[in-house]
Design a protein around this motif. Structure first.
Motif, PDB file in Angstrom:
ATOM      1  N   GLY A 130       0.810  -1.215  -0.083  1.00  0.00           N
ATOM      2  CA  GLY A 130      -0.203   0.001   0.030  1.00  0.00           C
ATOM      3  C   GLY A 130       1.363   1.363   0.260  1.00  0.00           C
ATOM      4  N   VAL A 131       1.597   1.741   1.078  1.00  0.00           N
ATOM      5  CA  VAL A 131       2.492   2.544   1.011  1.00  0.00           C
ATOM      6  C   VAL A 131       3.333   2.264  -0.717  1.00  0.00           C
ATOM      7  N   VAL A 132       3.753   1.056  -1.107  1.00  0.00           N
ATOM      8  CA  VAL A 132       4.549   1.180  -2.387  1.00  0.00           C
ATOM      9  C   VAL A 132       3.530   2.352  -3.392  1.00  0.00           C
ATOM     10  N   LEU A 133       1.870   1.436  -3.151  1.00  0.00           N
ATOM     11  CA  LEU A 133       1.053   2.391  -4.512  1.00  0.00           C
ATOM     12  C   LEU A 133       0.755   3.603  -4.501  1.00  0.00           C
ATOM     13  N   GLU A 134       1.291   3.920  -2.757  1.00  0.00           N
ATOM     14  CA  GLU A 134       0.345   5.762  -2.585  1.00  0.00           C
ATOM     15  C   GLU A 134       1.687   6.762  -3.181  1.00  0.00           C
ATOM     16  N   THR A 189     -10.434   0.593  -5.752  1.00  0.00           N
ATOM     17  CA  THR A 189     -11.715   1.785  -5.835  1.00  0.00           C
ATOM     18  C   THR A 189     -11.545   2.252  -4.794  1.00  0.00           C
ATOM     19  N   LEU A 190     -10.957   1.870  -3.564  1.00  0.00           N
ATOM     20  CA  LEU A 190     -10.794   2.830  -2.372  1.00  0.00           C
ATOM     21  C   LEU A 190      -9.514   4.300  -2.887  1.00  0.00           C
ATOM     22  N   HIS A 191      -8.965   3.601  -4.143  1.00  0.00           N
ATOM     23  CA  HIS A 191      -7.860   4.627  -4.036  1.00  0.00           C
ATOM     24  C   HIS A 191      -8.262   4.976  -5.043  1.00  0.00           C
ATOM     25  N   GLY A 192      -9.574   5.168  -5.357  1.00  0.00           N
ATOM     26  CA  GLY A 192      -9.123   6.277  -6.314  1.00  0.00           C
ATOM     27  C   GLY A 192      -9.228   5.484  -8.257  1.00  0.00           C
ATOM     28  N   PHE A 193      -8.963   4.336  -8.009  1.00  0.00           N
ATOM     29  CA  PHE A 193      -9.509   3.620  -9.574  1.00  0.00           C
ATOM     30  C   PHE A 193     -10.924   3.506 -10.181  1.00  0.00           C
TER      31      PHE A 193
END
Length: 101
Positions: free
Chosen positions: A49-53, A82-86
């Motif tokens: 998640g850190v890397v994706l952010e 979806t929660l990350h805006g995709f």
């Protein structure tokens, strides 16, 4: 500058125990990143998640679209992205994810 930031991110991801494969596609009209894979293979929970952010931050800074696929379909991953805006689109047995800055 985009390529340098992506190369650094891939190296940092590896040091966090996250394997990441991205392809930068430069077109005359648009640049996009195909997120071929991202997987925590070691390290602490949440490292992926850190890397994706960070990838999302880099892409926002450079006005770059992130695209990828979830194969096979996986509701949990679809919800996560979806929660990350995709945006999520299903095409048969393939789920395409897209995030526009």
């Amino acid at each position: 500058m985009l390529f340098v930031a992506i190369d650094e991110l891939v190296r940092d991801a590896d040091s966090l125990g996250v394997e990441m494969d991205v392809v930068v596609d430069e077109d005359d009209d648009m640049t996009s990143i195909w997120l071929a894979s991202i997987e925590r293979t070691g390290g602490r929970a949440g490292a992926g998640g850190v890397v994706l952010e960070r990838l999302m931050e880099i892409c926002s800074e450079h006005d770059v679209i992130i695209e990828g696929a979830i194969e096979p379909p996986n509701r949990r991953l679809e919800e996560y992205y979806t929660l990350h805006g995709f945006d999520i689109e299903r095409h048969g047995h393939r789920t395409i994810i897209t995030r526009t800055p």
